[in-house]
Design a protein around this motif. Structure first.
Motif, PDB file in Angstrom:
ATOM      1  N   LEU A  10       4.396   0.268  -4.886  1.00 57.68           N
ATOM      2  CA  LEU A  10       5.699   0.170  -5.564  1.00 57.68           C
ATOM      3  C   LEU A  10       6.573   1.382  -5.282  1.00 57.68           C
ATOM      4  CD1 LEU A  10       4.582  -1.324  -8.992  1.00 57.68           C
ATOM      5  CD2 LEU A  10       5.791  -2.506  -7.138  1.00 57.68           C
ATOM      6  N   GLU A  11       5.966   2.548  -5.235  1.00 56.03           N
ATOM      7  CA  GLU A  11       6.715   3.772  -4.958  1.00 56.03           C
ATOM      8  C   GLU A  11       7.402   3.707  -3.596  1.00 56.03           C
ATOM      9  OE1 GLU A  11       5.260   8.169  -3.859  1.00 56.03           O
ATOM     10  OE2 GLU A  11       4.687   7.512  -5.866  1.00 56.03           O
ATOM     11  N   ARG A  12       6.757   3.050  -2.663  1.00 56.86           N
ATOM     12  CA  ARG A  12       7.314   2.962  -1.311  1.00 56.86           C
ATOM     13  C   ARG A  12       8.246   1.770  -1.134  1.00 56.86           C
ATOM     14  NH1 ARG A  12       3.105   5.850  -1.780  1.00 56.86           N
ATOM     15  NH2 ARG A  12       2.738   7.634  -0.429  1.00 56.86           N
ATOM     16  N   MET A  13       8.543   1.082  -2.243  1.00 61.03           N
ATOM     17  CA  MET A  13       9.474  -0.041  -2.206  1.00 61.03           C
ATOM     18  C   MET A  13      10.797   0.299  -2.901  1.00 61.03           C
ATOM     19  SD  MET A  13       6.868  -3.169  -3.012  1.00 61.03           S
ATOM     20  CE  MET A  13       7.791  -4.494  -2.236  1.00 61.03           C
ATOM     21  N   VAL A  14      10.963   1.537  -3.325  1.00 59.92           N
ATOM     22  CA  VAL A  14      12.134   1.899  -4.109  1.00 59.92           C
ATOM     23  C   VAL A  14      13.446   1.765  -3.342  1.00 59.92           C
ATOM     24  CG1 VAL A  14      10.878   3.384  -5.705  1.00 59.92           C
ATOM     25  CG2 VAL A  14      11.900   4.367  -3.644  1.00 59.92           C
ATOM     26  N   ASP A  15      13.379   1.710  -2.007  1.00 63.01           N
ATOM     27  CA  ASP A  15      14.622   1.575  -1.243  1.00 63.01           C
ATOM     28  C   ASP A  15      15.215   0.176  -1.358  1.00 63.01           C
ATOM     29  OD1 ASP A  15      12.980   0.036   0.407  1.00 63.01           O
ATOM     30  OD2 ASP A  15      12.992   1.474   2.061  1.00 63.01           O
ATOM     31  N   GLY A  16      14.439  -0.784  -1.893  1.00 64.13           N
ATOM     32  CA  GLY A  16      14.945  -2.129  -2.118  1.00 64.13           C
ATOM     33  C   GLY A  16      14.981  -3.017  -0.886  1.00 64.13           C
ATOM     34  N   GLU A  17      14.545  -2.493   0.249  1.00 67.85           N
ATOM     35  CA  GLU A  17      14.558  -3.292   1.463  1.00 67.85           C
ATOM     36  C   GLU A  17      13.353  -4.220   1.518  1.00 67.85           C
ATOM     37  OE1 GLU A  17      15.273  -1.277   5.127  1.00 67.85           O
ATOM     38  OE2 GLU A  17      16.599   0.171   4.183  1.00 67.85           O
ATOM     39  N   THR A  18      13.506  -5.344   2.208  1.00 67.37           N
ATOM     40  CA  THR A  18      12.405  -6.258   2.425  1.00 67.37           C
ATOM     41  C   THR A  18      11.327  -5.548   3.238  1.00 67.37           C
ATOM     42  OG1 THR A  18      13.925  -8.127   2.424  1.00 67.37           O
ATOM     43  CG2 THR A  18      11.772  -8.492   3.416  1.00 67.37           C
ATOM     44  N   VAL A  19      10.080  -5.772   2.865  1.00 70.17           N
ATOM     45  CA  VAL A  19       8.984  -5.094   3.551  1.00 70.17           C
ATOM     46  C   VAL A  19       7.858  -6.087   3.827  1.00 70.17           C
ATOM     47  CG1 VAL A  19       7.884  -4.292   1.431  1.00 70.17           C
ATOM     48  CG2 VAL A  19       7.518  -3.049   3.536  1.00 70.17           C
ATOM     49  N   THR A  20       7.318  -6.034   5.017  1.00 71.65           N
ATOM     50  CA  THR A  20       6.144  -6.827   5.368  1.00 71.65           C
ATOM     51  C   THR A  20       4.888  -6.014   5.077  1.00 71.65           C
ATOM     52  OG1 THR A  20       6.063  -5.979   7.620  1.00 71.65           O
ATOM     53  CG2 THR A  20       7.421  -7.957   7.242  1.00 71.65           C
ATOM     54  N   ALA A  21       3.753  -6.677   5.120  1.00 68.90           N
ATOM     55  CA  ALA A  21       2.495  -5.962   4.932  1.00 68.90           C
ATOM     56  C   ALA A  21       2.308  -4.911   6.019  1.00 68.90           C
ATOM     57  CB  ALA A  21       1.325  -6.940   4.915  1.00 68.90           C
ATOM     58  N   ALA A  22       2.697  -5.243   7.252  1.00 69.37           N
ATOM     59  CA  ALA A  22       2.564  -4.284   8.359  1.00 69.37           C
ATOM     60  C   ALA A  22       3.476  -3.081   8.155  1.00 69.37           C
ATOM     61  CB  ALA A  22       2.866  -4.965   9.687  1.00 69.37           C
ATOM     62  N   ALA A  23       4.697  -3.322   7.705  1.00 68.87           N
ATOM     63  CA  ALA A  23       5.627  -2.219   7.464  1.00 68.87           C
ATOM     64  C   ALA A  23       5.144  -1.356   6.295  1.00 68.87           C
ATOM     65  CB  ALA A  23       7.030  -2.751   7.189  1.00 68.87           C
ATOM     66  N   MET A  24       4.583  -1.998   5.270  1.00 67.67           N
ATOM     67  CA  MET A  24       4.042  -1.239   4.142  1.00 67.67           C
ATOM     68  C   MET A  24       2.860  -0.404   4.602  1.00 67.67           C
ATOM     69  SD  MET A  24       4.195  -0.166   1.087  1.00 67.67           S
ATOM     70  CE  MET A  24       5.543  -1.167   0.487  1.00 67.67           C
ATOM     71  N   VAL A  52       3.871 -10.303  -6.320  1.00 65.45           N
ATOM     72  CA  VAL A  52       4.803 -11.438  -6.448  1.00 65.45           C
ATOM     73  C   VAL A  52       4.332 -12.338  -7.586  1.00 65.45           C
ATOM     74  CG1 VAL A  52       5.672 -13.534  -5.333  1.00 65.45           C
ATOM     75  CG2 VAL A  52       5.601 -11.379  -4.056  1.00 65.45           C
ATOM     76  N   ALA A  53       3.047 -12.675  -7.603  1.00 64.36           N
ATOM     77  CA  ALA A  53       2.500 -13.558  -8.647  1.00 64.36           C
ATOM     78  C   ALA A  53       2.682 -12.972 -10.054  1.00 64.36           C
ATOM     79  CB  ALA A  53       1.020 -13.820  -8.374  1.00 64.36           C
ATOM     80  N   LEU A  54       2.619 -11.649 -10.154  1.00 63.58           N
ATOM     81  CA  LEU A  54       2.823 -10.995 -11.447  1.00 63.58           C
ATOM     82  C   LEU A  54       4.289 -10.851 -11.818  1.00 63.58           C
ATOM     83  CD1 LEU A  54       0.160  -8.158 -11.104  1.00 63.58           C
ATOM     84  CD2 LEU A  54       0.095 -10.069 -12.726  1.00 63.58           C
ATOM     85  N   GLY A  55       5.167 -11.163 -10.879  1.00 62.96           N
ATOM     86  CA  GLY A  55       6.596 -11.047 -11.139  1.00 62.96           C
ATOM     87  C   GLY A  55       7.128  -9.637 -11.026  1.00 62.96           C
ATOM     88  N   LEU A  56       6.353  -8.738 -10.404  1.00 56.89           N
ATOM     89  CA  LEU A  56       6.794  -7.349 -10.267  1.00 56.89           C
ATOM     90  C   LEU A  56       7.704  -7.137  -9.067  1.00 56.89           C
ATOM     91  CD1 LEU A  56       3.474  -5.512 -11.155  1.00 56.89           C
ATOM     92  CD2 LEU A  56       5.480  -5.851 -12.601  1.00 56.89           C
ATOM     93  N   VAL A  57       7.584  -8.012  -8.066  1.00 61.67           N
ATOM     94  CA  VAL A  57       8.472  -7.966  -6.893  1.00 61.67           C
ATOM     95  C   VAL A  57       8.854  -9.392  -6.527  1.00 61.67           C
ATOM     96  CG1 VAL A  57       7.473  -5.824  -6.003  1.00 61.67           C
ATOM     97  CG2 VAL A  57       6.587  -7.996  -5.213  1.00 61.67           C
ATOM     98  N   ARG A  58       9.922  -9.520  -5.776  1.00 62.58           N
ATOM     99  CA  ARG A  58      10.360 -10.831  -5.296  1.00 62.58           C
ATOM    100  C   ARG A  58       9.879 -11.041  -3.870  1.00 62.58           C
ATOM    101  NH1 ARG A  58      16.288 -10.140  -5.626  1.00 62.58           N
ATOM    102  NH2 ARG A  58      15.817  -8.073  -6.345  1.00 62.58           N
ATOM    103  N   PRO A  59       9.501 -12.299  -3.547  1.00 61.45           N
ATOM    104  CA  PRO A  59       9.082 -12.558  -2.165  1.00 61.45           C
ATOM    105  C   PRO A  59      10.258 -12.433  -1.206  1.00 61.45           C
ATOM    106  CG  PRO A  59       9.217 -14.606  -3.395  1.00 61.45           C
ATOM    107  CD  PRO A  59       9.468 -13.489  -4.365  1.00 61.45           C
ATOM    108  N   ALA A  60       9.952 -12.078   0.013  1.00 60.49           N
ATOM    109  CA  ALA A  60      11.005 -11.933   1.039  1.00 60.49           C
ATOM    110  C   ALA A  60      11.470 -13.290   1.492  1.00 60.49           C
ATOM    111  CB  ALA A  60      10.459 -11.143   2.215  1.00 60.49           C
TER     112      ALA A  60
END
Length: 60
Positions: A10-24, A52-60
């Motif tokens: 989650l810390e590395r998602m703060v920029d709000g950009e779409t991220v793949t598993a490979a990019a993460m 996504v299932a927990l509703g903490l992030v939205r799917p790309a």
């Protein structure tokens, strides 16, 4: 309440950009030894799906 590696992801998602598993993986690998890339990417993908299932992030 979440446990590792969720806060780190989650810390590395703060920029709000779409991220793949490979990019993460690439973001996390800057700070952590993740082991073999393919296995780590698969595991990260599972964590992203769970977020996504927990509703903490939205799917790309």
């Amino acid at each position: 309440m979440v446990i590792s590696p969720v806060p780190e992801i989650l810390e590395r998602m703060v920029d709000g950009e779409t991220v793949t598993a490979a990019a993460m993986h690439d973001r996390l690998a800057r700070d952590f030894d993740l082991g073999e890339r393919a296995a780590a990417v698969a595991e990260i993908g599972s964590h992203l799906d769970a977020l996504v299932a927990l509703g903490l992030v939205r799917p790309a």
